[in-house]
Design a protein around this motif. Structure first.
Motif, short mmCIF file in Angstrom:
data_model
loop_
_atom_site.label_atom_id
_atom_site.label_comp_id
_atom_site.label_asym_id
_atom_site.label_seq_id
_atom_site.Cartn_x
_atom_site.Cartn_y
_atom_site.Cartn_z
N ASP A 54 -5.30 1.14 2.10
CA ASP A 54 -4.62 1.26 3.39
C ASP A 54 -5.01 0.15 4.36
OD1 ASP A 54 -6.65 3.95 4.76
OD2 ASP A 54 -7.11 2.30 3.45
N ARG A 85 -6.73 0.31 8.51
CA ARG A 85 -8.06 0.82 8.18
C ARG A 85 -9.15 -0.04 8.80
NH1 ARG A 85 -11.45 -0.79 4.04
NH2 ARG A 85 -12.98 0.77 3.44
N CYS A 99 0.86 -1.19 0.00
CA CYS A 99 0.00 0.00 0.00
C CYS A 99 0.90 1.24 0.00
CB CYS A 99 -0.97 0.00 1.19
SG CYS A 99 -0.32 0.69 2.72
N PRO A 150 -10.10 0.03 -0.26
CA PRO A 150 -9.07 1.06 -0.37
C PRO A 150 -7.72 0.55 0.14
CG PRO A 150 -11.09 2.03 0.43
CD PRO A 150 -11.32 0.54 0.37
N TRP A 197 -5.40 9.43 6.55
CA TRP A 197 -5.42 9.61 5.09
C TRP A 197 -6.41 8.61 4.52
CZ3 TRP A 197 -3.28 5.53 2.01
CH2 TRP A 197 -2.75 4.48 2.77
N GLY A 198 -6.56 8.60 3.22
CA GLY A 198 -7.47 7.64 2.59
C GLY A 198 -8.88 7.79 3.14
N THR A 199 -9.41 6.71 3.68
CA THR A 199 -10.76 6.76 4.25
C THR A 199 -10.78 7.44 5.61
OG1 THR A 199 -10.48 4.63 5.35
CG2 THR A 199 -11.41 4.58 3.12
#
Ligand SMILES: [Zn+2]
Length: 135
Positions: A133, A85, A31, A131, A63-65
């Protein structure tokens, strides 16, 4: 190697923790954040992890979600552990994979662990439908 307690610290020693685990492999994840930091990870459940310094003493990067939590030492910048995550209830219902809720430990922060002798599991989080992460 068997179950044992490992002492962990960041580079400067400001962040200290322990894990109790049988470390029989190392995860290398592709990732975006694991790739950039060259992470060697080992996952533990909440009950295996003991933080000896306050979590609020670290910087938090989201970050990301926004559900992964990357914790950095404010002094030396090392990331000793992270929360992968969290999936949503909907995703959990639709997933056949086990849902992990613990910590990803930076294996290089564990005192006395020789990561070069351990089998490597390559984890292709970047190719998962979730996603990227979820390392
Ligand atoms: Zn530090």
């Amino acid at each position: 190697m068997g179950q044992q307690t490992w002492e962990g610290t960041c580079h400067c020693g400001r962040t200290r923790f322990q894990i109790t685990a049988d470390i029989d492999h190392i995860r290398i994840c592709d990732c975006t954040i694991c790739y950039q930091r060259g992470a060697l990870n080992f996952r533990v459940e909440d009950a295996q992890f003991t933080l000896l310094t306050p979590l609020s003493d670290l910087s938090l990067y989201e970050w990301g979600t926004g559900t992964a939590k990357d914790y950095f030492c404010k002094t030396c910048g090392i990331l000793p552990f992270r929360r992968p995550r969290r999936v949503t209830a909907q995703e959990a219902a639709n997933s056949s994979r086990n849902i992990f809720t613990g910590w990803a430990i930076n294996a290089r922060c564990l005192k006395g662990l020789d990561t070069s002798t351990l089998p490597i599991h390559h984890v292709h989080a970047s190719k998962l439908p979730l996603p990227d992460d979820q390392q």
